[in-house]
Design a protein around this motif. Structure first.
Motif, PDB file in Angstrom:
ATOM      1  N   GLY A 193      -3.489  -8.731   3.382  1.00 21.49           N
ATOM      2  CA  GLY A 193      -2.845  -8.647   4.684  1.00 21.49           C
ATOM      3  C   GLY A 193      -1.675  -9.596   4.767  1.00 21.49           C
ATOM      4  N   GLU A 194      -0.947  -9.437   5.836  1.00 22.36           N
ATOM      5  CA  GLU A 194       0.158 -10.352   6.082  1.00 22.36           C
ATOM      6  C   GLU A 194       0.373 -10.490   7.577  1.00 22.36           C
ATOM      7  OE1 GLU A 194       3.792  -7.375   5.079  1.00 22.36           O
ATOM      8  OE2 GLU A 194       2.948  -8.496   3.412  1.00 22.36           O
ATOM      9  N   SER A 195       0.899 -11.628   7.936  1.00 21.69           N
ATOM     10  CA  SER A 195       1.206 -11.913   9.322  1.00 21.69           C
ATOM     11  C   SER A 195       2.504 -12.693   9.365  1.00 21.69           C
ATOM     12  CB  SER A 195       0.092 -12.748   9.964  1.00 21.69           C
ATOM     13  OG  SER A 195       0.455 -13.086  11.285  1.00 21.69           O
ATOM     14  N   CYS A 196       3.314 -12.372  10.351  1.00 25.56           N
ATOM     15  CA  CYS A 196       4.582 -13.092  10.437  1.00 25.56           C
ATOM     16  C   CYS A 196       4.765 -13.738  11.797  1.00 25.56           C
ATOM     17  CB  CYS A 196       5.751 -12.173  10.109  1.00 25.56           C
ATOM     18  SG  CYS A 196       6.118 -10.996  11.398  1.00 25.56           S
ATOM     19  N   GLY A 197       3.703 -13.953  12.528  1.00 27.66           N
ATOM     20  CA  GLY A 197       3.849 -14.608  13.824  1.00 27.66           C
ATOM     21  C   GLY A 197       4.835 -13.847  14.684  1.00 27.66           C
ATOM     22  N   MET A 198       5.830 -14.509  15.179  1.00 31.27           N
ATOM     23  CA  MET A 198       6.827 -13.863  16.028  1.00 31.27           C
ATOM     24  C   MET A 198       8.118 -13.556  15.264  1.00 31.27           C
ATOM     25  SD  MET A 198       5.081 -13.442  18.645  1.00 31.27           S
ATOM     26  CE  MET A 198       6.309 -12.703  19.688  1.00 31.27           C
ATOM     27  N   CYS A 199       8.046 -13.450  13.933  1.00 32.00           N
ATOM     28  CA  CYS A 199       9.268 -13.249  13.153  1.00 32.00           C
ATOM     29  C   CYS A 199       9.657 -11.783  13.000  1.00 32.00           C
ATOM     30  CB  CYS A 199       9.122 -13.896  11.779  1.00 32.00           C
ATOM     31  SG  CYS A 199       7.817 -13.174  10.766  1.00 32.00           S
ATOM     32  N   GLY A 200       8.892 -10.860  13.572  1.00 37.76           N
ATOM     33  CA  GLY A 200       9.202  -9.448  13.435  1.00 37.76           C
ATOM     34  C   GLY A 200      10.375  -9.024  14.287  1.00 37.76           C
ATOM     35  N   GLY A 201      10.848  -7.847  14.036  1.00 31.47           N
ATOM     36  CA  GLY A 201      11.964  -7.297  14.798  1.00 31.47           C
ATOM     37  C   GLY A 201      11.502  -6.711  16.119  1.00 31.47           C
ATOM     38  N   SER A 202      12.292  -5.788  16.660  1.00 29.19           N
ATOM     39  CA  SER A 202      12.003  -5.252  17.980  1.00 29.19           C
ATOM     40  C   SER A 202      10.854  -4.239  17.972  1.00 29.19           C
ATOM     41  CB  SER A 202      13.254  -4.618  18.565  1.00 29.19           C
ATOM     42  OG  SER A 202      13.684  -3.563  17.738  1.00 29.19           O
ATOM     43  N   LEU A 203      10.584  -3.614  16.857  1.00 28.54           N
ATOM     44  CA  LEU A 203       9.481  -2.659  16.777  1.00 28.54           C
ATOM     45  C   LEU A 203       8.776  -2.862  15.442  1.00 28.54           C
ATOM     46  CD1 LEU A 203       8.196  -0.538  18.530  1.00 28.54           C
ATOM     47  CD2 LEU A 203       9.596   1.183  17.392  1.00 28.54           C
ATOM     48  N   PHE A 204       7.794  -3.762  15.434  1.00 25.97           N
ATOM     49  CA  PHE A 204       7.233  -4.262  14.192  1.00 25.97           C
ATOM     50  C   PHE A 204       5.826  -4.763  14.450  1.00 25.97           C
ATOM     51  CE2 PHE A 204       7.893  -6.008  10.022  1.00 25.97           C
ATOM     52  CZ  PHE A 204       7.138  -7.161   9.978  1.00 25.97           C
ATOM     53  N   TYR A 205       4.892  -4.503  13.523  1.00 24.06           N
ATOM     54  CA  TYR A 205       3.564  -5.102  13.619  1.00 24.06           C
ATOM     55  C   TYR A 205       3.634  -6.521  13.070  1.00 24.06           C
ATOM     56  CZ  TYR A 205       1.292  -0.649  14.643  1.00 24.06           C
ATOM     57  OH  TYR A 205       0.898   0.512  15.227  1.00 24.06           O
ATOM     58  N   HIS A 206       3.123  -7.471  13.809  1.00 19.67           N
ATOM     59  CA  HIS A 206       3.144  -8.859  13.356  1.00 19.67           C
ATOM     60  C   HIS A 206       2.025  -9.160  12.370  1.00 19.67           C
ATOM     61  CE1 HIS A 206       6.423  -9.905  15.927  1.00 19.67           C
ATOM     62  NE2 HIS A 206       5.809  -9.357  16.951  1.00 19.67           N
ATOM     63  N   THR A 207       0.970  -8.364  12.371  1.00 13.90           N
ATOM     64  CA  THR A 207      -0.127  -8.538  11.418  1.00 13.90           C
ATOM     65  C   THR A 207      -0.541  -7.166  10.902  1.00 13.90           C
ATOM     66  OG1 THR A 207      -0.938 -10.494  12.573  1.00 13.90           O
ATOM     67  CG2 THR A 207      -2.486  -9.404  11.101  1.00 13.90           C
ATOM     68  N   THR A 208      -0.653  -7.040   9.580  1.00 16.56           N
ATOM     69  CA  THR A 208      -1.181  -5.815   8.979  1.00 16.56           C
ATOM     70  C   THR A 208      -2.250  -6.198   7.964  1.00 16.56           C
ATOM     71  OG1 THR A 208       0.493  -5.757   7.230  1.00 16.56           O
ATOM     72  CG2 THR A 208       0.971  -4.516   9.245  1.00 16.56           C
ATOM     73  N   THR A 209      -3.276  -5.378   7.870  1.00 15.66           N
ATOM     74  CA  THR A 209      -4.310  -5.589   6.861  1.00 15.66           C
ATOM     75  C   THR A 209      -4.614  -4.264   6.182  1.00 15.66           C
ATOM     76  OG1 THR A 209      -6.133  -5.206   8.412  1.00 15.66           O
ATOM     77  CG2 THR A 209      -5.440  -7.492   8.099  1.00 15.66           C
ATOM     78  N   THR A 210      -4.964  -4.353   4.910  1.00 13.07           N
ATOM     79  CA  THR A 210      -5.452  -3.211   4.153  1.00 13.07           C
ATOM     80  C   THR A 210      -6.781  -3.641   3.564  1.00 13.07           C
ATOM     81  OG1 THR A 210      -3.200  -2.512   3.615  1.00 13.07           O
ATOM     82  CG2 THR A 210      -4.981  -1.626   2.248  1.00 13.07           C
ATOM     83  N   THR A 211      -7.840  -2.938   3.933  1.00 14.60           N
ATOM     84  CA  THR A 211      -9.189  -3.250   3.462  1.00 14.60           C
ATOM     85  C   THR A 211      -9.689  -2.063   2.672  1.00 14.60           C
ATOM     86  OG1 THR A 211      -9.556  -4.556   5.459  1.00 14.60           O
ATOM     87  CG2 THR A 211     -11.510  -3.931   4.185  1.00 14.60           C
ATOM     88  N   VAL A 212     -10.189  -2.324   1.457  1.00 15.41           N
ATOM     89  CA  VAL A 212     -10.687  -1.246   0.610  1.00 15.41           C
ATOM     90  C   VAL A 212     -12.165  -1.495   0.315  1.00 15.41           C
ATOM     91  CG1 VAL A 212     -10.345   0.062  -1.520  1.00 15.41           C
ATOM     92  CG2 VAL A 212      -8.403  -1.114  -0.469  1.00 15.41           C
ATOM     93  N   GLU A 213     -12.957  -0.451   0.514  1.00 19.56           N
ATOM     94  CA  GLU A 213     -14.375  -0.449   0.161  1.00 19.56           C
ATOM     95  C   GLU A 213     -14.580   0.708  -0.803  1.00 19.56           C
ATOM     96  OE1 GLU A 213     -17.040  -0.902   3.457  1.00 19.56           O
ATOM     97  OE2 GLU A 213     -15.877  -2.568   4.285  1.00 19.56           O
TER      98      GLU A 213
END
Length: 165
Positions: free
Chosen positions: A46-66
């Motif tokens: 996953g990744e998170s950028c706090g408030m560093c995203g643009g105007s239409l952006f997810y600040h946190t994304t995760t990919t979980t694989v089972e």
């Protein structure tokens, strides 16, 4: 406290930091060695950028694989009305899971230096976690522009993540 798109910035930053911290805090020793009979049950990046995203952006994304599926999750967008939190689950094959497991070098992951909580200082942060059946984990965090070779070599399943409603 200044509001941004109707959401208090301070609360958003704290929520993102607590999400990342919880990834590492769920196990008492994230780099503990698994028991001899333990097997991998989950791999997450996953990744998170706090408030560093643009105007239409997810600040946190995760990919979980089972073993049978991959879950992609986008959270805390800068404009929740246009880009609400999203969670998508996609089936994967047994071969996808096996290829993923074979591409992970746990020994090299354990040897990587930890960088602490970058998002607590509003810096972009990425993480990679291998979870075992006995509850132990091997977890590393790093800056998204400094992806360790060991993490870059991991072969996540190549699946299409539907982004529509």
């Amino acid at each position: 406290m200044r509001e941004r798109y109707g959401m208090p910035c301070v609360i958003s930053i704290l929520t993102i930091a607590s999400t990342i911290t919880s990834v590492f805090a769920q196990s008492p020793t994230p780099s503990a060695s698994p028991a001899a009979n333990a097997h991998v049950v989950r791999v997450q990046t996953g990744e998170s950028c706090g408030m560093c995203g643009g105007s239409l952006f997810y600040h946190t994304t995760t990919t979980t694989v089972e073993p049978a599926f991959l879950v992609w999750q986008g959270m805390y967008s800068s404009n929740p009305k246009k880009l609400p939190n999203k969670k998508t689950r996609v089936a994967i094959t047994r071969q996808d899971w096996t290829s993923l497991l074979r591409s992970i070098d746990v020994t090299a992951l354990r040897a990587l230096p930890q960088q602490g909580c970058r998002s607590c200082r509003d810096l972009p942060e990425s993480w990679f976690v291998v979870e075992y059946s006995d509850g132990s984990k091997v977890a590393v965090s790093y800056g998204p522009t400094n992806i360790p070779k060991t993490v870059a070599a991991v072969k996540f399943p190549a699946v299409v993540i539907p982004m529509g409603p």
